[in-house]
Design an enzyme around this catalytic site. Sequence first.
Site, PDB file in Angstrom:
ATOM      1  N   ASP B  11     -60.942  11.959 -25.883  1.00 61.78           N
ATOM      2  CA  ASP B  11     -60.079  13.105 -25.599  1.00 61.78           C
ATOM      3  C   ASP B  11     -60.395  14.205 -26.603  1.00 61.78           C
ATOM      4  O   ASP B  11     -60.460  13.958 -27.812  1.00 61.78           O
ATOM      5  CB  ASP B  11     -58.599  12.719 -25.721  1.00 61.78           C
ATOM      6  CG  ASP B  11     -58.138  11.901 -24.524  1.00 61.78           C
ATOM      7  OD1 ASP B  11     -58.887  11.835 -23.535  1.00 61.78           O
ATOM      8  OD2 ASP B  11     -57.044  11.323 -24.595  1.00 61.78           O
ATOM      9  N   ASP B 130     -54.711   9.002 -11.421  1.00 61.52           N
ATOM     10  CA  ASP B 130     -53.725   8.345 -12.284  1.00 61.52           C
ATOM     11  C   ASP B 130     -52.680   7.724 -11.371  1.00 61.52           C
ATOM     12  O   ASP B 130     -52.086   8.411 -10.539  1.00 61.52           O
ATOM     13  CB  ASP B 130     -53.038   9.373 -13.205  1.00 61.52           C
ATOM     14  CG  ASP B 130     -54.002   9.919 -14.260  1.00 61.52           C
ATOM     15  OD1 ASP B 130     -55.065   9.302 -14.467  1.00 61.52           O
ATOM     16  OD2 ASP B 130     -53.680  10.954 -14.866  1.00 61.52           O
TER      17      ASP B 130
END
Lengths: 168, 250
Positions: B11, B130
């Site tokens: 990330d 997701d």
Amino acid sequence: MIAIVKYNAGNIMSVRNAVTRLGFESIITDKRDELAGADKVIFPGVGEAGSAMKYLKEKGLDETIISLSKPILGICLGLQLLCRFNEESGTQGLGIFNSDVKLFPPVDKIPHMGWNNFLTMNGELFKDISLNDDVYYVHSYYAEISSSTIATCDYIVPFSAAMHKDNF
Amino acid sequence: MLKRRIIPCLDIKDGRTVKGVNFLNLVDAGDPVELAKAYVEQGADELVFLDITATVEKRKALAGLVERIAAEINIPVTVGGGINSVEDVAVLIKAGADKITINSSAVKRPELISEIASQFGSQCVVVAIDTKLTDDGWKVFVNGGRMITPFKTVPWARKVEELGAGEIMLTSMNTDGTKSGFSLDITAEVSRSVNIPVIASGGAGTMQHFRAVFNNTSCSAALAASIFHFGEIDIRDLKKYLKEENIAVR
């Protein structure tokens, strides 16, 4: 100087970075005179056959590439565009290699994506490479095996992993 | 034989790696390029970079970072975060990304998948999904998991395949960050329902979890972040273990 053919897609930088890491100078170009003036040409890949071929034709590079007599290395879509008919968007290739390019039959995951090995290989291109070495593939279409095939890989069907004819 | 892939995910915020990083021998553990090089050294098969920078303005720096990463490493790189258009993709591909990943923007405007695929090829379009188990079954969430959508997971996975996605990155929010193992049921169901590769994500805590997801689902790859960042699992050890368990890895 190595010229890397620029066209309407493709992560050309990965090819350029690899050439740089190997210690060679390169330019990325879609100009005919620069391709003609280079010592060697890399015809890279990653993209969609139809839009890639359209770009090459607009720039007149289709004729330039087949007329060159210096060493030309096609990678991925670059190799496929050197073949004959391509099922992706029904695209006519440059016809150097006597193979058509076909969509994998849907009996396993498509694209063929990830690290795989060669099934067979021969020729100078594979000096210092063994059958146990890993090669990264990412493609939904494959070049059929023909008299120009110098390496094969097996995924769903055996296909041409590398091809060689004259300076191509 | 095609190998199963191990993919560390980094990330990125404002050009730096976030989530704590506890790697040995790194000059600068927050520099994504340094971390990427360390993973290549360990035998990672690909890398995924997700930019979670909040503002569009600051996100422009991402292309520069991708250029630096691509110049230094020789394995495929997937980049995502805030991609809303073919133009956004063009910038990242030009910088050296091999694939891009989209999530919320694909839900908002599914045609974006086809637009990117027709220009750059399906092989470079990774659609991230997701998902979370709700009273209504497995549903798709967007905006970093904060917002539920009307889509059920398996039909949505089939839809993105039909639109031209080349790969699905499936993150189970039920297990993400728990280190309790991948969600085997939904990973198996999605992998079975589509004919494109599926990357399993969310929940990796031990090497056995990787074995379980490869043995019990037809996923093509497994992705993890913190267990690699913190050095809890070295990818070399993980691959050695998987080979001993007769799972084909590089």
